[in-house]
Design a protein around this motif. Structure first.
Motif, PDB file in Angstrom:
ATOM      1  N   MET A 113       6.114   3.518  -0.512  1.00 49.79           N
ATOM      2  CA  MET A 113       5.191   2.411  -0.333  1.00 49.79           C
ATOM      3  C   MET A 113       4.708   2.402   1.116  1.00 49.79           C
ATOM      4  SD  MET A 113       7.077  -0.680  -2.441  1.00 49.79           S
ATOM      5  CE  MET A 113       8.711  -0.387  -1.771  1.00 49.79           C
ATOM      6  N   ARG A 114       3.398   2.517   1.305  1.00 53.47           N
ATOM      7  CA  ARG A 114       2.829   2.563   2.641  1.00 53.47           C
ATOM      8  C   ARG A 114       1.788   1.447   2.774  1.00 53.47           C
ATOM      9  NH1 ARG A 114      -0.320   6.660   3.344  1.00 53.47           N
ATOM     10  NH2 ARG A 114      -0.150   6.735   5.617  1.00 53.47           N
TER      11      ARG A 114
ATOM     12  N   HIS B  26      -0.507  -1.966  12.649  1.00 54.92           N
ATOM     13  CA  HIS B  26       0.308  -0.756  12.621  1.00 54.92           C
ATOM     14  C   HIS B  26       0.671  -0.463  11.167  1.00 54.92           C
ATOM     15  CE1 HIS B  26       3.271  -3.988  12.754  1.00 54.92           C
ATOM     16  NE2 HIS B  26       4.108  -3.164  12.155  1.00 54.92           N
ATOM     17  N   GLU B  27       1.115   0.754  10.924  1.00 50.24           N
ATOM     18  CA  GLU B  27       1.457   1.203   9.576  1.00 50.24           C
ATOM     19  C   GLU B  27       2.971   1.209   9.413  1.00 50.24           C
ATOM     20  OE1 GLU B  27      -0.285   4.909   8.582  1.00 50.24           O
ATOM     21  OE2 GLU B  27      -2.330   4.301   9.079  1.00 50.24           O
ATOM     22  N   VAL B  28       3.400   0.896   8.168  1.00 49.48           N
ATOM     23  CA  VAL B  28       4.820   0.952   7.823  1.00 49.48           C
ATOM     24  C   VAL B  28       4.962   1.695   6.508  1.00 49.48           C
ATOM     25  CG1 VAL B  28       5.418  -1.174   9.030  1.00 49.48           C
ATOM     26  CG2 VAL B  28       4.719  -1.269   6.652  1.00 49.48           C
ATOM     27  N   ALA B  29       6.109   2.331   6.324  1.00 48.53           N
ATOM     28  CA  ALA B  29       6.443   3.011   5.076  1.00 48.53           C
ATOM     29  C   ALA B  29       7.798   2.500   4.621  1.00 48.53           C
ATOM     30  CB  ALA B  29       6.476   4.526   5.275  1.00 48.53           C
ATOM     31  N   LEU B  30       7.887   1.977   3.406  1.00 47.55           N
ATOM     32  CA  LEU B  30       9.119   1.418   2.869  1.00 47.55           C
ATOM     33  C   LEU B  30       9.707   2.374   1.843  1.00 47.55           C
ATOM     34  CD1 LEU B  30       7.955  -2.277   2.366  1.00 47.55           C
ATOM     35  CD2 LEU B  30       9.175  -1.312   4.305  1.00 47.55           C
ATOM     36  N   GLU B  31      11.014   2.573   1.924  1.00 41.52           N
ATOM     37  CA  GLU B  31      11.714   3.433   0.986  1.00 41.52           C
ATOM     38  C   GLU B  31      12.297   2.596  -0.144  1.00 41.52           C
ATOM     39  OE1 GLU B  31      11.624   6.621   1.227  1.00 41.52           O
ATOM     40  OE2 GLU B  31      10.714   6.750   3.217  1.00 41.52           O
ATOM     41  N   GLY B  32      12.613   3.263  -1.264  1.00 42.73           N
ATOM     42  CA  GLY B  32      13.240   2.586  -2.384  1.00 42.73           C
ATOM     43  C   GLY B  32      12.229   1.991  -3.345  1.00 42.73           C
TER      44      GLY B  32
ATOM     45  N   VAL C 127      -1.104 -13.032   7.988  1.00 46.09           N
ATOM     46  CA  VAL C 127      -0.923 -11.587   8.114  1.00 46.09           C
ATOM     47  C   VAL C 127      -1.526 -10.907   6.881  1.00 46.09           C
ATOM     48  CG1 VAL C 127       0.741  -9.716   8.392  1.00 46.09           C
ATOM     49  CG2 VAL C 127       1.175 -11.939   9.433  1.00 46.09           C
ATOM     50  N   GLU C 128      -2.234  -9.804   7.101  1.00 48.00           N
ATOM     51  CA  GLU C 128      -2.846  -9.045   6.013  1.00 48.00           C
ATOM     52  C   GLU C 128      -2.169  -7.683   5.897  1.00 48.00           C
ATOM     53  OE1 GLU C 128      -6.987  -8.780   6.814  1.00 48.00           O
ATOM     54  OE2 GLU C 128      -7.410 -10.839   6.184  1.00 48.00           O
ATOM     55  N   LEU C 129      -1.921  -7.270   4.648  1.00 49.46           N
ATOM     56  CA  LEU C 129      -1.358  -5.959   4.356  1.00 49.46           C
ATOM     57  C   LEU C 129      -2.332  -5.208   3.456  1.00 49.46           C
ATOM     58  CD1 LEU C 129       1.217  -7.875   4.870  1.00 49.46           C
ATOM     59  CD2 LEU C 129       2.496  -6.103   3.681  1.00 49.46           C
ATOM     60  N   ARG C 130      -2.735  -4.017   3.865  1.00 50.49           N
ATOM     61  CA  ARG C 130      -3.593  -3.188   3.028  1.00 50.49           C
ATOM     62  C   ARG C 130      -2.755  -2.044   2.470  1.00 50.49           C
ATOM     63  NH1 ARG C 130      -8.773  -2.838   2.005  1.00 50.49           N
ATOM     64  NH2 ARG C 130      -9.272  -4.340   3.642  1.00 50.49           N
ATOM     65  N   VAL C 131      -2.841  -1.870   1.141  1.00 47.79           N
ATOM     66  CA  VAL C 131      -2.078  -0.818   0.475  1.00 47.79           C
ATOM     67  C   VAL C 131      -2.721   0.523   0.807  1.00 47.79           C
ATOM     68  CG1 VAL C 131      -1.178   0.028  -1.716  1.00 47.79           C
ATOM     69  CG2 VAL C 131      -1.505  -2.431  -1.360  1.00 47.79           C
ATOM     70  N   LEU C 132      -1.929   1.433   1.340  1.00 48.00           N
ATOM     71  CA  LEU C 132      -2.416   2.760   1.696  1.00 48.00           C
ATOM     72  C   LEU C 132      -2.052   3.756   0.607  1.00 48.00           C
ATOM     73  CD1 LEU C 132      -1.421   2.883   5.475  1.00 48.00           C
ATOM     74  CD2 LEU C 132      -3.627   2.279   4.470  1.00 48.00           C
ATOM     75  N   PRO C 133      -2.884   4.760   0.381  1.00 48.84           N
ATOM     76  CA  PRO C 133      -2.547   5.773  -0.632  1.00 48.84           C
ATOM     77  C   PRO C 133      -1.345   6.588  -0.185  1.00 48.84           C
ATOM     78  CG  PRO C 133      -4.485   6.429   0.611  1.00 48.84           C
ATOM     79  CD  PRO C 133      -4.181   5.025   1.038  1.00 48.84           C
ATOM     80  N   GLU C 134      -0.614   7.100  -1.162  1.00 50.49           N
ATOM     81  CA  GLU C 134       0.517   7.963  -0.854  1.00 50.49           C
ATOM     82  C   GLU C 134       0.010   9.262  -0.226  1.00 50.49           C
ATOM     83  OE1 GLU C 134       3.641   7.178  -1.010  1.00 50.49           O
ATOM     84  OE2 GLU C 134       3.075   5.189  -1.712  1.00 50.49           O
TER      85      GLU C 134
END
Length: 309
Positions: free
Chosen positions: A1-2, A13-19, A87-94
């Motif tokens: 999930m990015r 900034h960008e984040v990547a979540l595992e699981g 706060v806004e989060l935009r879903v980034l493609p894998e």
């Protein structure tokens, strides 16, 4: 999930979540911590399953919005915009969409849409005559070589700046620091003048208040959560001390604000308080007023006592 996180200040900034499951909120134990006072401690839950990515409201106060629509649970696709508080989060493609995982010896199955027609292979391009080698271009200026330019795609935004230490909390800590020797001196003075049981009680009370002041200095300086609770209780008691009632009310109003609560919950990343300086000035003014009223009352009592005798 990015995801790409955008704060109201413009920082991103960008984040990547595992699981397959991630909690989002203001609580420090969340998988994704959002430094926004309008976000709940447990605001939302991100889920990644066979059907794709989804978000679920975890009982937040201000709700979860996907593409400007409030949802309780919604599937997510690349490019969707999620708003949690401010706060806004935009879903980034894998990074590798469409990757196929196969067991050893298993043949891959290619699914083609209806009416698919294979393209003709392109005609071979004519062979070009080899070109002579060209010497590399010298980009130096004098004896100083030029540095290569970093492409914009490789530049990532810096994380949000941590919140600075609160001026009002620093003023409170300094006032408690001053009270430590002051209460010790008052207790010892009354014990010396009164003597007996009353003097012992006065000395013991002065010692207890001095110990309380030392603990509050440490708690407020480190912004420990217990210090906020103890300061609220002390200010509530201080309302009944008439000369210092305005100062106690100022402290209660200041500590009960969500932005100040965040100072104790996440001191290293808490947002800055725009009204911090105003509260600090008002607190100093009310404490000074209480000290003047107390001194005036003591003077009047001493003058009245001299008149009687």
């Amino acid at each position: 999930m990015r995801f790409e996180i955008r704060y109201p200040s413009g920082e991103r900034h960008e984040v990547a979540l595992e699981g397959t499951l991630a909690t989002v909120g203001r609580d420090p134990s969340s998988d994704l911590i959002l430094n926004d006072v309008k976000c709940s401690r447990r605001h939302a839950v991100l889920e990644a399953g066979p059907q794709g990515l989804a978000i679920r409201d975890a009982g937040s106060a201000n709700g979860v919005y996907v593409n400007d629509s409030r949802v309780e649970r919604s599937a997510l696709n690349a490019g969707d915009l999620i708003r949690l508080g401010d706060v806004e989060l935009r879903v980034l493609p894998e990074p590798f969409p469409g990757t196929v995982s196969m067991e050893p010896g298993e043949a891959a199955t290619v699914v083609r849409p209806a009416g698919w027609v294979p393209l003709e292979p392109p005609a071979p391009s004519p062979q070009l005559a080899p070109q002579p080698a060209v010497a590399p271009l010298d980009l130096s200026v004098g004896n100083l070589p030029l540095r290569p330019v970093t492409p914009l795609s490789s530049i990532t935004a810096a994380p949000p700046l941590p919140g600075r230490r609160s001026v009002t909390l620093t003023v409170l800590a300094v006032l408690w620091m001053i009270s430590v020797p002051l209460h010790l001196a008052i207790g010892l003075f009354i014990a010396w003048r009164a003597g007996g049981a009353l003097g012992a009680v006065a000395a013991f009370s002065g010692l207890l208040v001095a110990l309380l002041g030392a603990a509050m200095v440490f708690g407020l300086w480190t912004r420990s959560p217990w210090a906020r609770v103890l300061q609220l209780a002390t200010a509530g008691f201080g309302i009944f001390l008439c000369p210092f009632a305005p100062a106690a009310i100022t402290i209660l109003i200041y500590l009960l604000r969500p932005v100040v609560e965040a100072q104790f919950a996440t001191p290293k990343t808490a947002p800055r308080d725009p009204s911090d300086g105003l509260f600090a000035v008002f607190l100093l003014g009310t404490v000074l007023l209480g000290a003047v009223l107390t001194g005036g009352a003591v003077f009047l009592l001493a003058f009245a006592g001299r008149s009687v005798y």
